[in-house]
Design a protein around this motif. Structure first.
Motif, PDB file in Angstrom:
ATOM      1  N   GLU A 128      81.642  29.682  10.913  1.00  0.00           N
ATOM      2  CA  GLU A 128      80.378  29.488  11.622  1.00  0.00           C
ATOM      3  C   GLU A 128      80.468  30.169  12.983  1.00  0.00           C
ATOM      4  OE1 GLU A 128      78.773  25.438  12.703  1.00  0.00           O
ATOM      5  OE2 GLU A 128      77.984  25.685  10.673  1.00  0.00           O
TER       6      GLU A 128
ATOM      7  N   ARG B 122      78.113  31.499  16.640  1.00  0.00           N
ATOM      8  CA  ARG B 122      76.865  31.354  17.392  1.00  0.00           C
ATOM      9  C   ARG B 122      75.916  32.495  17.050  1.00  0.00           C
ATOM     10  NH1 ARG B 122      77.110  27.856  21.210  1.00  0.00           N
ATOM     11  NH2 ARG B 122      79.072  27.390  22.215  1.00  0.00           N
TER      12      ARG B 122
ATOM     13  N   LEU C 223      84.873  25.490  21.926  1.00  0.00           N
ATOM     14  CA  LEU C 223      83.711  25.873  22.744  1.00  0.00           C
ATOM     15  C   LEU C 223      82.578  26.423  21.881  1.00  0.00           C
ATOM     16  CD1 LEU C 223      85.371  27.633  25.796  1.00  0.00           C
ATOM     17  CD2 LEU C 223      84.225  25.425  25.783  1.00  0.00           C
TER      18      LEU C 223
ATOM     19  N   LYS D 293      81.423  25.267  19.341  1.00  0.00           N
ATOM     20  CA  LYS D 293      80.556  24.193  18.831  1.00  0.00           C
ATOM     21  C   LYS D 293      79.625  23.641  19.913  1.00  0.00           C
ATOM     22  CE  LYS D 293      84.152  22.792  15.590  1.00  0.00           C
ATOM     23  NZ  LYS D 293      85.306  21.911  15.464  1.00  0.00           N
ATOM     24  N   ALA D 294      79.885  23.986  21.167  1.00  0.00           N
ATOM     25  CA  ALA D 294      79.080  23.425  22.264  1.00  0.00           C
ATOM     26  C   ALA D 294      77.653  23.985  22.242  1.00  0.00           C
ATOM     27  CB  ALA D 294      79.743  23.758  23.600  1.00  0.00           C
ATOM     28  N   LYS D 295      76.723  23.154  22.670  1.00  0.00           N
ATOM     29  CA  LYS D 295      75.316  23.578  22.701  1.00  0.00           C
ATOM     30  C   LYS D 295      75.084  24.500  23.902  1.00  0.00           C
ATOM     31  CE  LYS D 295      70.721  21.576  23.169  1.00  0.00           C
ATOM     32  NZ  LYS D 295      69.982  20.372  23.590  1.00  0.00           N
TER      33      LYS D 295
END
Lengths: 75, 495
Positions: free
Chosen positions: A23, A25, B457, B459-461
């Protein structure tokens, strides 16, 4: 492709890197897939990244959901 | 005297010959050449590349090739698939001025607005679009009042063929640039945009070219959805080097890697709006191509200023600024940088990986060149949000790295003991970590995307993105021209 939602798409994307689904961003680049060693090889010109159609991608190329990429090491 | 019937026969005969000749002319296939590049990213000057060789690329060489090809076929279209600016000193130092000036002089017919076109701010881009002779295209970017931010498409006429060139920009733009850069703009799903405009395009054009800054995967999806409506997609954003062209059903998708390393050339034969023949190749841009003297001398005006700008003083340090070493993040330079990043974002804490701070700065004046050497990568700053529990995990990871002597991160806004791979005695502005609270973290985009193994990090929004780290540091020095940071042991390693 992103949905018709007018708000900015922020959901993560899934990319297959060297056969492993990971996964990332949204907006992440090819270089973000690479380990420090792999990045060094690519910067030296002794390795590069290919997509599933065999097209080379630059390290600053932006990733998309569903891409399958792998590292090609030159001998 | 001719009989009436003979006159009528002659009239029809002449008419028939005329119409036959007309239709013969009409149906004569159009030989169209499309030249293209994408993701040039400020590579106006030749550069060295370990993959494709030394002294390659350069706008002046590309201009020569474009002019030469145009001379051989007047039915040539020159397109750029976006991200023309940002990524080199000549681009950054002049905030895109050298890039846009070069674009005007190279004979392009259109450029699509890429996400990086916003890097030097929306006002700069607006002004550029307004004054540009080369049309900027973006059919899926709207302003607050519903009007287009740039032209949605243009119609070019080559021979008797009307060609629509429509621009589509990645919908991810607001996610990957500073919010201020896209304030008041709305990015529509490109598929929706294309569907809406298709009837209009079909009326006005015989051939549809999509100039896309969406990425190769998205181009494929567009092609699948509109296999008979689009003839060519000239793409960018994914920096894909498409050099194997298997023309099958549906639109031809092309892309020319990055940085102007190649100029893409697509030759198509068009008959009644149908592509009946295709040939494509990527032409390497190298020292064998003589540079266009007009472009070369135009760029020289900027090149001659680079040295003086790079050596221009942007601040002063009263102490030597020492970079961190792997496993030993005790460095006044790293402490200072994280403090700058934390202040910029108003974050609870800030991080900067050891490998991201690359050089020392000696006591005395600080130049732009010094900042460039310290932060050579084009990383941007990201503000993220995590829970207290997640922050504990992130700090444990840093502690584990510190205990095992691996690359770790400099920190600001927090101190802790690294003991047995765990962060203990955590102090956030004098307070202990509350697992139920949320905290904000500022870090570079390399770390935020999980680089160097900082996968927690990832996974952080993300709350917001800011500009490149170098510019943030220069901005800070404008407000604080003299600095004297001290090295603080913010992570205390307990053996």
């Amino acid at each position: 492709m992103i949905d018709g939602d007018k708000s900015a798409p922020v959901l993560p994307i899934s990319v297959t890197w060297n056969g492993n689904l990971i996964e990332m961003r949204r907006g992440a680049k090819v270089k973000h897939l690479l380990s420090t060693q792999e990045l060094k090889w690519c910067n030296k010109g002794s390795a590069f990244v290919l997509d599933e159609d065999g097209n080379e991608m630059g390290l600053d190329g932006t990733l998309s959901n569903g891409m399958a990429l792998y590292l090609k090491i030159l001998k | 005297m001719q009989s009436k019937s003979a006159r009528i026969l002659s009239f029809f005969l002449i008419g028939f010959i005329y119409l036959t000749m007309m239709s013969w002319g009409m149906s004569k296939p159009l030989n169209l050449t499309i030249l293209y590049d994408n993701d040039v990213h400020g590579h106006l000057l030749p550069f060295n590349d370990n993959r494709y060789g030394q002294d390659i690329g350069g706008a002046a060489r590309r201009a020569t090739l474009i002019n030469d090809i145009k001379k051989t076929n007047q039915n040539t279209i020159v397109l750029s698939a976006g991200d023309w600016i940002s990524g080199t000193p000549v681009s950054g130092l002049f905030r895109g001025k050298a890039d846009w000036g070069t674009l005007q002089r190279m004979g392009y017919d259109a450029i699509v607005v890429g996400n990086h076109e916003f890097d030097y701010g929306q006002p700069v881009l607006r002004e550029t679009i307004k004054s540009s002779q080369v049309p900027f295209l973006a059919a899926n970017i709207y302003q607050n009042d519903g009007s287009y931010f740039a032209k949605p498409y243009i119609i070019l006429k080559k021979g008797k063929t009307r060609i629509a060139v429509l621009g589509l920009t990645t919908q991810e733009t607001p996610v990957v640039t500073h919010p201020k850069n896209v304030e008041g703009l709305e990015f529509e799903n490109p598929l929706v945009t294309f569907s809406k405009l298709l009837p209009e395009l079909k009326k006005k054009a015989d051939l549809i070219i999509v100039l896309s800054h969406m990425g190769y995967e998205e181009d494929i999806q567009l092609a699948r959805q509109f296999p008979k409506d689009i003839q060519v997609i000239v793409g960018g954003h994914s920096h894909t080097k498409i050099d194997t062209f298997n023309k099958s059903e549906g639109p031809i998708i092309v892309q020319a890697y990055q940085w102007g390393t190649f100029l893409g050339r697509l030759d198509i034969q068009v008959e009644k709006g149908n592509v009946i023949n295709t040939q494509a190749k990527l032409i390497p841009i190298n020292s064998q191509i003589k540079p266009n003297t007009k472009i070369e001398s135009y760029l020289q005006t900027y090149v001659s200023q680079i040295d003086s700008l790079m050596n221009k003083q942007v601040g002063m340090t009263s102490v030597d600024l020492v970079k961190p070493n792997y496993g030993h993040p005790l460095s006044n330079l790293a402490c200072w940088l994280t403090d700058v990043f934390r202040e910029r974002m108003g974050a609870d804490i800030a991080l900067q990986n050891t490998g991201g701070t690359r050089a020392n700065i000696n006591k005395g004046p600080i130049t732009y060149n010094d900042i460039y050497n310290v932060l050579p990568f084009d990383n941007t700053l990201v503000l993220m949000q995590v829970s207290g529990t997640e922050l504990q995990e992130i700090l444990d990871d840093l502690a584990n790295r510190a205990n095992s002597g691996r690359e770790t991160s400099a920190i600001s806004g927090v101190t802790f003991l690294a003991k047995n791979g765990q962060a203990t005695e955590i102090s956030l502005a004098g307070r202990s970590l509350d697992p139920a609270k949320t905290y904000t973290i500022a870090a570079n985009d390399f770390m935020a995307n999980g680089g160097s193994g900082y996968t927690l990090l990832k996974k952080a929004k993300v709350i917001k993105y800011d500009t490149v780290l170098r510019d943030i540091v220069v901005d800070y020095l404008k407000e604080h021209p003299v600095i004297a940071p001290q090295a603080e042991e913010r992570i205390k390693v307990v053996k």
